[in-house]
Design a protein around this motif. Sequence first.
Motif, short mmCIF file in Angstrom:
data_model
loop_
_atom_site.label_atom_id
_atom_site.label_comp_id
_atom_site.label_asym_id
_atom_site.label_seq_id
_atom_site.Cartn_x
_atom_site.Cartn_y
_atom_site.Cartn_z
N THR A 218 4.57 10.54 38.00
CA THR A 218 4.18 9.39 37.44
C THR A 218 4.86 8.92 36.34
OG1 THR A 218 1.99 10.86 37.61
CG2 THR A 218 2.09 9.44 35.59
N ARG A 221 7.02 6.25 37.70
CA ARG A 221 6.17 4.82 37.90
C ARG A 221 6.22 4.19 36.58
NH1 ARG A 221 2.62 7.05 40.67
NH2 ARG A 221 1.16 7.74 38.93
N TYR A 247 10.41 -0.78 44.72
CA TYR A 247 9.28 -1.02 45.78
C TYR A 247 9.87 -1.68 46.86
CZ TYR A 247 5.80 0.65 42.20
OH TYR A 247 5.22 1.40 41.10
N THR A 256 -0.16 -1.30 41.97
CA THR A 256 0.27 -0.33 40.90
C THR A 256 0.19 -1.39 39.50
OG1 THR A 256 1.70 0.96 42.03
CG2 THR A 256 2.01 1.01 39.65
N ARG A 259 -3.26 -1.85 38.37
CA ARG A 259 -4.33 -0.67 38.02
C ARG A 259 -3.54 -0.20 36.47
NH1 ARG A 259 -2.62 3.34 40.66
NH2 ARG A 259 -1.44 2.33 42.39
N THR A 260 -2.49 -0.74 36.16
CA THR A 260 -2.09 -0.30 34.88
C THR A 260 -2.37 -1.22 33.71
OG1 THR A 260 -0.32 1.14 35.72
CG2 THR A 260 0.06 0.40 33.53
#
Length: 283
Positions: A218, A221, A247, A256, A259-260
């Motif tokens: 996490t 990321r 990536y 990703t 979603r953030t």
Amino acid sequence: MFAASMELCQNISAMRQDKILRDYDPRPGVSVTSLAFEYTAGFHVAEHAHGSDQLIYAIRGVMEVFSGQSMWLIPPHFALWIPARTCHRIDMPQAVSMRTLYLRPGLVARPSPGCAVLHVTPLLRELIVETVRIGQLRARNRHECALRDLTVLHLTKASSAPIFVTVPTEARALCVARTVLDHPSQSRPLAALCADAGVGVRTIQRIFRKEVGTDFATWRRQVRLTKAVELLASGCSVKEVAFAVGYSQPSAFVDTFRRTFGATPKAWAVSLEKLPREETHQP
């Protein structure tokens, strides 16, 4: 004798730096003071704190700001809000045109305490630039009070962005973290990173959960997303950014990011209105 002389020089240097820092804080009758400065690539601003709230903003270039275990990458379109008496240091990986505001504590009521990355809209940018041009905003000047009130309003309402990284302090964990920070495009397994640092995977995971508050995956990321924001703000394409932050498939990066941040990288970048250019001068 030499040691005593060196200690005296260091004390004088510290006193001189403390005076300079205090000089930036608003004096009686002044609500906001400012600073414009051109920093060369590689410049380092040593750790310090101000008695005033501070807004650090760069009209050009990217700053790396550190406070405690946190690190922020601040590209144009964003600024860093630093509450009074918060120790911090700043690194300039590239040339930076900085425009800083120092505000009397309590003037701006941010929704949450602590440092925060703020989105700088075109209007807020112009308010910052105009305040810096004037130099200070005095309480008895009607025009300057109006500028102050409008600036305070927009700083209070400015949306924040989750683009920061908490760095562990334990030596082995810091070694692992530094490798990821320096090479976000690499996707080496945690086991390989731990082997280089001479520590076990379980130990590193335990340290990260204790000091950072999350597991290593996490955390990595978050590092990549923070770097991605910098690259998107500088004009890189979504595909370029995806590969630059590790990536292998742009679609995975897009998912990703969405979603953030609640939007695709392209939509997010488009929402950052293109800022006008400004002639800069060495103070």
